[in-house]
Design an enzyme around this catalytic site. Sequence first.
Site, PDB file in Angstrom:
ATOM      1  N   TYR A 246     -87.334  21.966  56.214  1.00 44.20           N
ATOM      2  CA  TYR A 246     -87.582  23.106  57.100  1.00 44.20           C
ATOM      3  C   TYR A 246     -88.717  22.806  58.086  1.00 44.20           C
ATOM      4  O   TYR A 246     -89.383  23.703  58.580  1.00 44.20           O
ATOM      5  CB  TYR A 246     -87.954  24.365  56.298  1.00 44.20           C
ATOM      6  CG  TYR A 246     -86.884  24.867  55.339  1.00 44.20           C
ATOM      7  CD1 TYR A 246     -85.620  24.304  55.290  1.00 44.20           C
ATOM      8  CD2 TYR A 246     -87.151  25.929  54.491  1.00 44.20           C
ATOM      9  CE1 TYR A 246     -84.657  24.764  54.408  1.00 44.20           C
ATOM     10  CE2 TYR A 246     -86.198  26.402  53.609  1.00 44.20           C
ATOM     11  CZ  TYR A 246     -84.953  25.811  53.568  1.00 44.20           C
ATOM     12  OH  TYR A 246     -84.005  26.286  52.689  1.00 44.20           O
TER      13      TYR A 246
ATOM     14  N   LYS B 147     -84.101  14.153  44.785  1.00 45.87           N
ATOM     15  CA  LYS B 147     -82.787  13.514  44.914  1.00 45.87           C
ATOM     16  C   LYS B 147     -83.058  12.075  45.322  1.00 45.87           C
ATOM     17  O   LYS B 147     -82.529  11.569  46.312  1.00 45.87           O
ATOM     18  CB  LYS B 147     -81.956  14.280  45.962  1.00 45.87           C
ATOM     19  CG  LYS B 147     -80.510  13.873  46.030  1.00 45.87           C
ATOM     20  CD  LYS B 147     -79.704  14.215  44.798  1.00 45.87           C
ATOM     21  CE  LYS B 147     -78.314  13.612  44.895  1.00 45.87           C
ATOM     22  NZ  LYS B 147     -77.579  13.636  43.630  1.00 45.87           N
TER      23      LYS B 147
ATOM     24  N   ASP C 109     -79.259  18.040  41.344  1.00 44.70           N
ATOM     25  CA  ASP C 109     -77.933  18.462  40.875  1.00 44.70           C
ATOM     26  C   ASP C 109     -77.935  18.657  39.357  1.00 44.70           C
ATOM     27  O   ASP C 109     -77.372  19.630  38.839  1.00 44.70           O
ATOM     28  CB  ASP C 109     -76.829  17.489  41.323  1.00 44.70           C
ATOM     29  CG  ASP C 109     -77.283  16.025  41.380  1.00 44.70           C
ATOM     30  OD1 ASP C 109     -78.446  15.753  41.009  1.00 44.70           O
ATOM     31  OD2 ASP C 109     -76.481  15.168  41.771  1.00 44.70           O
TER      32      ASP C 109
ATOM     33  N   ASP D  73     -86.031  26.481  47.489  1.00 49.13           N
ATOM     34  CA  ASP D  73     -85.398  27.680  48.052  1.00 49.13           C
ATOM     35  C   ASP D  73     -84.078  27.954  47.341  1.00 49.13           C
ATOM     36  O   ASP D  73     -83.802  29.070  46.870  1.00 49.13           O
ATOM     37  CB  ASP D  73     -85.169  27.439  49.556  1.00 49.13           C
ATOM     38  CG  ASP D  73     -84.825  28.711  50.310  1.00 49.13           C
ATOM     39  OD1 ASP D  73     -84.875  29.795  49.698  1.00 49.13           O
ATOM     40  OD2 ASP D  73     -84.513  28.622  51.509  1.00 49.13           O
TER      41      ASP D  73
ATOM     42  N   ASP E 120     -83.113  30.951  44.116  1.00 50.72           N
ATOM     43  CA  ASP E 120     -82.083  31.996  44.204  1.00 50.72           C
ATOM     44  C   ASP E 120     -81.135  31.901  43.007  1.00 50.72           C
ATOM     45  O   ASP E 120     -80.724  32.917  42.434  1.00 50.72           O
ATOM     46  CB  ASP E 120     -81.264  31.856  45.501  1.00 50.72           C
ATOM     47  CG  ASP E 120     -81.902  32.602  46.669  1.00 50.72           C
ATOM     48  OD1 ASP E 120     -83.144  32.683  46.702  1.00 50.72           O
ATOM     49  OD2 ASP E 120     -81.164  33.091  47.543  1.00 50.72           O
TER      50      ASP E 120
END
Length: 366
Positions: free
Chosen positions: A135, A180, A213, A237, A241
């Site tokens: 971001y 990752k 993952d 982020d 959620d």
Amino acid sequence: MRGLRIATIGGDGVGPEVIEATLPVLRAAAEASGVSVETVALDWGGEHMLRTGRAMPADGADVLSECDGVLFGAVGRPDIPDDELIWGLIIGLRQALDLAVNVRPVRSWDGVTTAVRTEEPIDFVVVRENTEGEYAGVGGRVGQLGIEVAVHSRTAIERTARYAFDLARQRRGRVSLVTKSNAMRYGYPLWDEVTASVHLDYPDVELEHVLVDAMAARMVQRPGGLDVLLCSNLFGDILSDLAAGLVGGMGMAPSANVLPGRGPGLFEPVHGSAPDIAGAGIANPVACLLSAALLLDHTGVEGAGDRIRSAVTTTLRDPATHTPDLGGTATTTDLSTSVLTNLQQPAGGAPSAPTEHLVSLPTSRR
Ligand SMILES: NC(=O)c1ccc[n+]([C@@H]2O[C@H](COP(=O)([O-])OP(=O)(O)OC[C@H]3O[C@@H](n4cnc5c(N)ncnc54)[C@H](O)[C@@H]3O)[C@@H](O)[C@H]2O)c1
């Protein structure tokens, strides 16, 4: 009497509704600790953008710097491009105030059904880098080619990692670094390297490396064992959620944006403006109430944050107080009034839930 000056930004959609429901509770919790609260209401957000061309004034960050803390509702309107509003307000403020770390506690509550079956209670915290990563806003668009560059710096990783280790020390002493770095060869290996070097200062805290993952699957299959998740901006982020979905939905997830040791923090529910239910008076205010509790922790008002969490615990045990997202028929006001009533009971100051499941912000670096 000590006084706190709190800026409130309702923003759009359900934002102003949950802020309005929260303020009496925040005030009562602080006053019970001998601290008065003065609020400064700021009309920033979509309406402000339509009126002035900007989501907030150019000196917005300076205005907030004068306050002890900021309570933020949500931003986003269907009639304004999402990226303009989000960048013009919430991401803009995180960057302008250098709110380095985003802290998102997640826990299961008596009376609220979890989305997965688990023997142990769900009780972990997502600690998310908050100013760069995917971001950072670096990239460009040439015709049908879109380039988005992720930026990861040692400075930003290190301050986020220190926060996560400090927090783990107050909790169950485990940090899971989520990356990752098997597929992305530059930024995430730097996360591994910097976190390992910070870990040397915290030999009492356990560190594990988990790919994002695999972490997504583990959160669904075995969430009970998680303690502190250290994440980049994008991964934090998304995973937070998912975490909110585990414990009752977006209406249950609070967050804190802080620069450890400096400046006012910005506290906000994880959810957005929820245009689908805005104006109906049925938004769940718990995420905002718990964000106010984090604000009171961060500003050092002894006992006030726990007072709110205890009152929320008592309230949620009664299904009659549940809003429709939790399967009930109560309104925003019904739920927040019940929290206020429970907070003001003679025993309202005493923890009514096992305190080890209550999450506070670390205070050592304030
Ligand atoms: N920090 C922020 O202000 C923020 C965060 C996320 C999204 N947004 C913006 O919000 C707008 C809507 O986004 P979205 O629909 O993807 O996410 P959202 O979080 O607003 O809503 C997702 C779902 O959760 C429900 N929900 C959210 N908050 C709730 C609450 N308090 N009580 C009960 N149900 C609740 C909504 O009704 C909806 O079904 C968009 O413009 C988006 O850009 C803003």
